[in-house]
Design a protein around this motif. Sequence first.
Motif, PDB file in Angstrom:
ATOM      1  N   GLY A  16       0.825  -1.193   0.000  1.00  0.00           N
ATOM      2  CA  GLY A  16       0.000   0.000   0.000  1.00  0.00           C
ATOM      3  C   GLY A  16       0.866   1.253   0.000  1.00  0.00           C
ATOM      4  N   ILE A  17       0.265   2.377   0.354  1.00  0.00           N
ATOM      5  CA  ILE A  17       0.986   3.642   0.340  1.00  0.00           C
ATOM      6  C   ILE A  17       2.185   3.599   1.286  1.00  0.00           C
ATOM      7  CG2 ILE A  17       0.805   6.070   1.027  1.00  0.00           C
ATOM      8  CD1 ILE A  17      -2.083   5.976  -0.125  1.00  0.00           C
ATOM      9  N   GLY A  18       1.982   3.137   2.513  1.00  0.00           N
ATOM     10  CA  GLY A  18       3.070   3.070   3.478  1.00  0.00           C
ATOM     11  C   GLY A  18       4.158   2.103   3.056  1.00  0.00           C
ATOM     12  N   GLY A  19       3.766   0.940   2.549  1.00  0.00           N
ATOM     13  CA  GLY A  19       4.745  -0.060   2.153  1.00  0.00           C
ATOM     14  C   GLY A  19       5.605   0.393   0.988  1.00  0.00           C
ATOM     15  N   LEU A  20       4.985   0.982  -0.024  1.00  0.00           N
ATOM     16  CA  LEU A  20       5.758   1.454  -1.173  1.00  0.00           C
ATOM     17  C   LEU A  20       6.654   2.627  -0.793  1.00  0.00           C
ATOM     18  CD1 LEU A  20       3.151   1.263  -4.092  1.00  0.00           C
ATOM     19  CD2 LEU A  20       4.951  -0.376  -3.501  1.00  0.00           C
ATOM     20  N   ALA A  21       6.147   3.519   0.059  1.00  0.00           N
ATOM     21  CA  ALA A  21       6.978   4.637   0.518  1.00  0.00           C
ATOM     22  C   ALA A  21       8.172   4.125   1.310  1.00  0.00           C
ATOM     23  CB  ALA A  21       6.147   5.599   1.355  1.00  0.00           C
ATOM     24  N   ALA A  22       7.948   3.114   2.152  1.00  0.00           N
ATOM     25  CA  ALA A  22       9.045   2.531   2.917  1.00  0.00           C
ATOM     26  C   ALA A  22      10.064   1.871   2.001  1.00  0.00           C
ATOM     27  CB  ALA A  22       8.493   1.513   3.921  1.00  0.00           C
ATOM     28  N   ALA A  23       9.581   1.170   0.983  1.00  0.00           N
ATOM     29  CA  ALA A  23      10.488   0.521   0.034  1.00  0.00           C
ATOM     30  C   ALA A  23      11.334   1.550  -0.698  1.00  0.00           C
ATOM     31  CB  ALA A  23       9.685  -0.317  -0.952  1.00  0.00           C
ATOM     32  N   LEU A  24      10.701   2.618  -1.141  1.00  0.00           N
ATOM     33  CA  LEU A  24      11.419   3.644  -1.881  1.00  0.00           C
ATOM     34  C   LEU A  24      12.455   4.325  -0.991  1.00  0.00           C
ATOM     35  CD1 LEU A  24      11.691   5.223  -4.508  1.00  0.00           C
ATOM     36  CD2 LEU A  24       9.859   6.734  -3.715  1.00  0.00           C
ATOM     37  N   SER A  25      12.074   4.667   0.234  1.00  0.00           N
ATOM     38  CA  SER A  25      13.000   5.322   1.146  1.00  0.00           C
ATOM     39  C   SER A  25      14.181   4.424   1.484  1.00  0.00           C
ATOM     40  CB  SER A  25      12.263   5.725   2.425  1.00  0.00           C
ATOM     41  OG  SER A  25      13.095   6.433   3.309  1.00  0.00           O
ATOM     42  N   THR A  26      13.899   3.144   1.685  1.00  0.00           N
ATOM     43  CA  THR A  26      14.960   2.186   2.016  1.00  0.00           C
ATOM     44  C   THR A  26      15.914   1.995   0.844  1.00  0.00           C
ATOM     45  OG1 THR A  26      13.483   1.060   3.572  1.00  0.00           O
ATOM     46  CG2 THR A  26      15.387  -0.176   2.780  1.00  0.00           C
ATOM     47  N   ALA A  27      15.378   1.906  -0.360  1.00  0.00           N
ATOM     48  CA  ALA A  27      16.224   1.761  -1.547  1.00  0.00           C
ATOM     49  C   ALA A  27      17.081   2.997  -1.758  1.00  0.00           C
ATOM     50  CB  ALA A  27      15.355   1.494  -2.774  1.00  0.00           C
ATOM     51  N   ARG A  28      16.505   4.164  -1.522  1.00  0.00           N
ATOM     52  CA  ARG A  28      17.264   5.412  -1.680  1.00  0.00           C
ATOM     53  C   ARG A  28      18.361   5.532  -0.625  1.00  0.00           C
ATOM     54  NH1 ARG A  28      14.716   9.794  -4.482  1.00  0.00           N
ATOM     55  NH2 ARG A  28      15.224  11.252  -2.794  1.00  0.00           N
ATOM     56  N   ALA A  29      18.246   4.758   0.465  1.00  0.00           N
ATOM     57  CA  ALA A  29      19.296   4.727   1.484  1.00  0.00           C
ATOM     58  C   ALA A  29      20.403   3.742   1.130  1.00  0.00           C
ATOM     59  CB  ALA A  29      18.692   4.378   2.843  1.00  0.00           C
ATOM     60  N   ALA A 323       8.076   6.357   6.706  1.00  0.00           N
ATOM     61  CA  ALA A 323       8.949   5.874   5.635  1.00  0.00           C
ATOM     62  C   ALA A 323      10.229   6.704   5.549  1.00  0.00           C
ATOM     63  CB  ALA A 323       8.204   5.905   4.309  1.00  0.00           C
ATOM     64  N   VAL A 324      10.086   8.012   5.643  1.00  0.00           N
ATOM     65  CA  VAL A 324      11.266   8.881   5.576  1.00  0.00           C
ATOM     66  C   VAL A 324      12.191   8.612   6.755  1.00  0.00           C
ATOM     67  CG1 VAL A 324      12.053  11.273   5.696  1.00  0.00           C
ATOM     68  CG2 VAL A 324      10.141  10.660   4.204  1.00  0.00           C
ATOM     69  N   ALA A 325      11.638   8.527   7.968  1.00  0.00           N
ATOM     70  CA  ALA A 325      12.450   8.272   9.158  1.00  0.00           C
ATOM     71  C   ALA A 325      13.124   6.912   9.074  1.00  0.00           C
ATOM     72  CB  ALA A 325      11.585   8.359  10.414  1.00  0.00           C
ATOM     73  N   LEU A 326      12.416   5.929   8.540  1.00  0.00           N
ATOM     74  CA  LEU A 326      12.993   4.594   8.387  1.00  0.00           C
ATOM     75  C   LEU A 326      14.200   4.622   7.460  1.00  0.00           C
ATOM     76  CD1 LEU A 326      12.632   1.475   8.893  1.00  0.00           C
ATOM     77  CD2 LEU A 326      11.378   1.460   6.727  1.00  0.00           C
ATOM     78  N   GLY A 327      14.042   5.277   6.318  1.00  0.00           N
ATOM     79  CA  GLY A 327      15.156   5.358   5.379  1.00  0.00           C
ATOM     80  C   GLY A 327      16.350   6.080   5.976  1.00  0.00           C
ATOM     81  N   GLN A 328      16.100   7.149   6.726  1.00  0.00           N
ATOM     82  CA  GLN A 328      17.189   7.878   7.369  1.00  0.00           C
ATOM     83  C   GLN A 328      17.947   6.979   8.339  1.00  0.00           C
ATOM     84  OE1 GLN A 328      15.079  11.145   9.110  1.00  0.00           O
ATOM     85  NE2 GLN A 328      15.174  12.417   7.262  1.00  0.00           N
ATOM     86  N   ALA A 329      17.210   6.219   9.133  1.00  0.00           N
ATOM     87  CA  ALA A 329      17.854   5.335  10.109  1.00  0.00           C
ATOM     88  C   ALA A 329      18.629   4.217   9.410  1.00  0.00           C
ATOM     89  CB  ALA A 329      16.805   4.751  11.047  1.00  0.00           C
TER      90      ALA A 329
END
Length: 404
Positions: A16-29, A323-329
């Motif tokens: 969903g929205i949260g899952g895809l945002a998390a995936a994108l943020s994690t990949a960008r990290a 998602a943003v905070a997850l990718g940052q961490a």
Amino acid sequence: MSVTPVPLRITVVGGGIGGLAAALSTARAGHHVTVVERAARFGEIGAGLQLAPNASRALDELGVLKAVRRTAVAPPQLVMMDALSGEQITSLDLRSAAYTERFTHPYLVTHRTDLHAALLAACQEHPAVTLRTGHTVTNAEQDGSGVVLHFAGTATKLTADAVVAADGLHSRLRQALVGDGEPVCSRYVAFRGALPADRMTGRMSQHAASEAVMVWAGPRMHLVQYPVRRGELYNQVAVFESDHYTPDSDAWGTEAELEERFAGACRAVRDALPLIARDRRWPLYDRLPIDNWAHGRIALLGDAAHPMLQYLAQGACQALEDAVALGQALGRFSDPADAFTAYVDQRRERAAMIQTNARRFGEICHLEGVGATLRNRLLSSRTPDDFDDASWVWAPAPAAVPAP
């Protein structure tokens, strides 16, 4: 953001929205991400949603704000009306100097499918993201080196260094980790949908043309209206409390109750009711906040972590912030368990405040009698450029992730 020297293999459960945002943020990290979605195809259900400036900021950091703005509408005002009298209670001017000076990003309204499509396209284009459909997670086993996911109907397993559970309100992984039972039903139900704007007539067409977000507050009910998809569609949500709620039955919150609850509303609200989709009712749930969304190498995100009622219009917004905070961490800690702990430490208090205050704002919106009269008098004294009450939600102070 510094990138972890050795990329991790992260699996996100839920597309969903949260899952895809998390995936994108994690990949960008700098990590490799696999998204597993139980449905046969990626998609969203529902109608419109509001993206306050904190969500626009998150989308900007994810690199998709420009794509979202192609179809979104930037409303000029948020307007609260009395659903019984039809009189305006208060408004916020989203194009005022006070707004632009205080908030760096726009307030947008969009169709859920349009936001989801923008995130999906970004994930499809990212070389470090793999998307899989038709995978229903039944169990997760973890040790000090990784997580093994098991799926329904197959002996195939998926091994990852860490897992992000973005599997929604009825998260299976939350139940496996937290075990706090079913979400709490508010006894309120929503009927919602978006229809072509050219079907609006009379006063409704004037509201649609204004592009404002209209909130009609009434006793134990309310109506929300705003345009989406470049103004081509008009989104409407009718919400009310049912007198016939029973936890073991779906025979409550019916169309007949909808009509009964809104019978005393003003003409503008009553005219809107026949145009609201009736093919599905949406019972409204939340949970009390919990202290920890991270359990070793598995972390919760979005509704799996902090489901909330919609009265502050922050459900999707908070998932994007997650998602943003997850990718940052994940960009700063080599150990995913440490990254998840930092992510939760950054997000826990803020999400809990919004969960609890969403309930309170719903109570204020649904006041009746003397309570409603006092609410209207207090809010009517506000000016359209007074954003003090909204600022803590829309412009949170940035929280630094601790150094590894």
